[in-house]
Enzyme design. Structure first.
Site, PDB file in Angstrom:
ATOM      1  N   ASP A   1       0.868  -1.181   0.000  1.00 14.26           N
ATOM      2  CA  ASP A   1       0.000   0.000   0.000  1.00 14.26           C
ATOM      3  C   ASP A   1       0.903   1.228   0.000  1.00 14.26           C
ATOM      4  O   ASP A   1       1.771   1.366   0.852  1.00 14.26           O
ATOM      5  CB  ASP A   1      -0.884   0.023   1.257  1.00 14.26           C
ATOM      6  CG  ASP A   1      -2.013  -0.993   1.163  1.00 14.26           C
ATOM      7  OD1 ASP A   1      -2.236  -1.526   0.064  1.00 14.26           O
ATOM      8  OD2 ASP A   1      -2.664  -1.247   2.192  1.00 14.26           O
TER       9      ASP A   1
ATOM     10  N   ASP B   1     -13.682  -5.515  -2.510  1.00 17.03           N
ATOM     11  CA  ASP B   1     -13.676  -5.444  -1.047  1.00 17.03           C
ATOM     12  C   ASP B   1     -15.023  -5.976  -0.581  1.00 17.03           C
ATOM     13  O   ASP B   1     -16.075  -5.489  -1.011  1.00 17.03           O
ATOM     14  CB  ASP B   1     -13.470  -3.999  -0.579  1.00 17.03           C
ATOM     15  CG  ASP B   1     -12.082  -3.485  -0.929  1.00 17.03           C
ATOM     16  OD1 ASP B   1     -11.164  -4.319  -1.046  1.00 17.03           O
ATOM     17  OD2 ASP B   1     -11.921  -2.265  -1.112  1.00 17.03           O
TER      18      ASP B   1
END
Lengths: 260, 204
Positions: A11, A130
């Protein structure tokens, strides 16, 4: 036959490596280019950058990171985070990304998947989902719901239906990210991963929850995933990529063991 | 060293891998440059139909065939390999015909096996070749493809991989050699193969 893949996810926020716990409270933990090179030399099979930079004026930074990594890392490179158009995808491809991950923008406008598949090829379009667990209902029969905006916004869309639609629209791969498990280190969501892997005919990458080597084993066998994505396990130095691969190989999972 | 550009993507990663090996590669779609090149890499991802259209309209396809007959070492990669055969089932496309044979889609009996064949797989050399002889036991390479080559002549098959059954994963004739996998994305085993190609004199 194909080996199961170990994929590391980095990330990146404002050009720095960050790690989220249940998608909030991100901390900076280092230089993404250095980490990418380190994992590549240690046998990583594929690399994913997820750009979580909040402000759009800093979006150029991810291009610089991708370019620098592509200069010295010779395995497939995948990038996601904020991709909303073919132009975004093309820009990242030119910087050196092999695959493009679409997520929230594709949920809002599913045609984005087909547009990207036409422009850069199905095999290079990854639908990143997600997903949170919910009570099964008429609207959400699988008991899993798609959420967007880094897990903050539930969409009332069934995860299984969305995976199948994404495949139909031309996604070449699925990332199944269980947000209930994300950052917990308590293990992948096996039931969800297996359900989606059995439903689609494209590769499934399990994401969220890895904390121990046995978690990777479980998701690549019982969970039927084609690849396991790891982050904090390797970022903090608790485990190495080669160590994880050795563990899986020793237990009979087909893994690429030659990278010198 | 020229990397052939025909709107089929994947050029930059090939150029970057060459740079890592100390070779500056020019990316070109100029038929004159391709004919004059000392060494050529013909990469590519995408569909056979649109790639062949581009190769015809630009004259790059004809230049490649000329370069092959002139003896320049040529490396085809992925779609670049598939386009070197006579015909591809993908978009029912007549292709360059450097190597006799055709390209067909994977048809697999096992429903658990996915198409495209995407990921890392082993490559077994079945005919010794200067470009492939560095492949060690256990080396794996990165593949992304839904179609596979079927050379008409067995001696053109240089290496095989297994996806349900065995398929041809590297082929060659004379100064032409090609891989279905992507050496530029296959870690150090891939770089070693590229390095061997960059040093190859074109004699099999």
């Amino acid at each position: 036959m194909l080996s199961k893949r170990v994929i590391a996810c980095l990330d990146v926020r404002d050009g720095q490596l960050a790690k989220s716990v249940r998608f909030v409270d991100t901390k900076n933990i280092g230089d993404p280019v250095e980490k990418a090179r380190e994992y590549y030399l240690d046998g990583l099979d594929e690399l994913v950058f997820y750009d979580i930079t909040a402000s759009s004026d800093k979006r150029k930074i991810i291009l610089e990171v991708v370019e620098a990594v592509a200069e010295q890392v010779f395995i497939p490179l995948s990038v996601g985070g904020g991709i909303a158009s073919v132009a975004d995808a093309t820009e990242l491809r030119l910087a050196g990304a092999e695959k493009i991950n679409v997520n929230s923008a594709a949920v809002r406008r599913p045609a984005l998947i087909a547009e990207c598949a036409d422009a850069i090829g199905n095999q290079n379009v990854v639908l990143s989902m997600d997903i949170r667990r919910v009570a099964a209902s008429e609207a959400l029969p699988s008991g899993y719901e798609v959420v967007i905006e880094g897990g903050r916004r539930p969409m009332g869309i069934d995860a299984l239906a969305w995976a199948l639609q994404g495949e139909r629209l031309g996604a070449g791969e699925l990332v199944v990210n269980a947000i209930d498990a994300d950052g917990t280190r308590a293990g992948y969501e096996l039931r969800l991963t297996r359900m989606l892997s059995e439903a689609v005919r494209i590769p499934v990458i399990a994401s969220g929850g890895a904390g121990r080597p046995s978690h990777l084993y479980d998701v690549l066998t019982e969970g039927k995933a084609d690849a396991a994505l790891v982050a904090s396990m390797v970022h903090y130095g608790d485990y190495t990529v080669s160590g994880l691969k050795r563990y899986l190989h020793d237990r009979g999972v087909k893994i690429r063991m030659s990278w010198q | 060293m020229v990397v052939v550009d025909y709107d089929a993507g994947n050029l930059m990663s090939v150029q970057r891998a060459c740079r890592e090996l100390g070779v500056d590669a020019e990316i070109s779609n100029d038929p004159a440059h391709i004919r004059a090149a000392e060494r050529i890499i013909f990469p590519g991802v995408g569909a056979a139909g649109s790639a062949m259209r581009s190769l015809r309209t630009t004259g790059v396809g004809a230049a490649l065939v000329d370069a092959f007959h002139a003896g320049a070492p040529i490396l085809g990669i992925c779609l670049g390999m598939q386009i070197s055969l006579d015909h591809s089932e993908e978009n029912d496309t007549r292709t360059l015909g450097i190597v006799a044979g055709e390209v067909r889609r994977f048809r697999l009996d096992d429903p658990a096996l996915k198409v495209p064949h995407m990921g890392w797989n082993a490559v077994r050399v079945v005919r010794s070749h200067p470009v492939l002889d560095g492949i060690a036991q256990g080396d794996e390479f990165y593949f992304v493809h839904a179609y596979r080559p079927l050379p008409a002549r067995r001696e053109h098959v240089l290496a095989e991989s297994v996806y349900e059954g065995a398929f041809c994963s590297a082929l060659g004739t004379g100064n032409y050699v090609a891989t279905q996998f992507h050496p530029e994305k296959s870690g150090r085993a891939g770089l070693r193969l590229l390095e061997r190609f960059l040093a190859w004199d074109g004699r099999a």
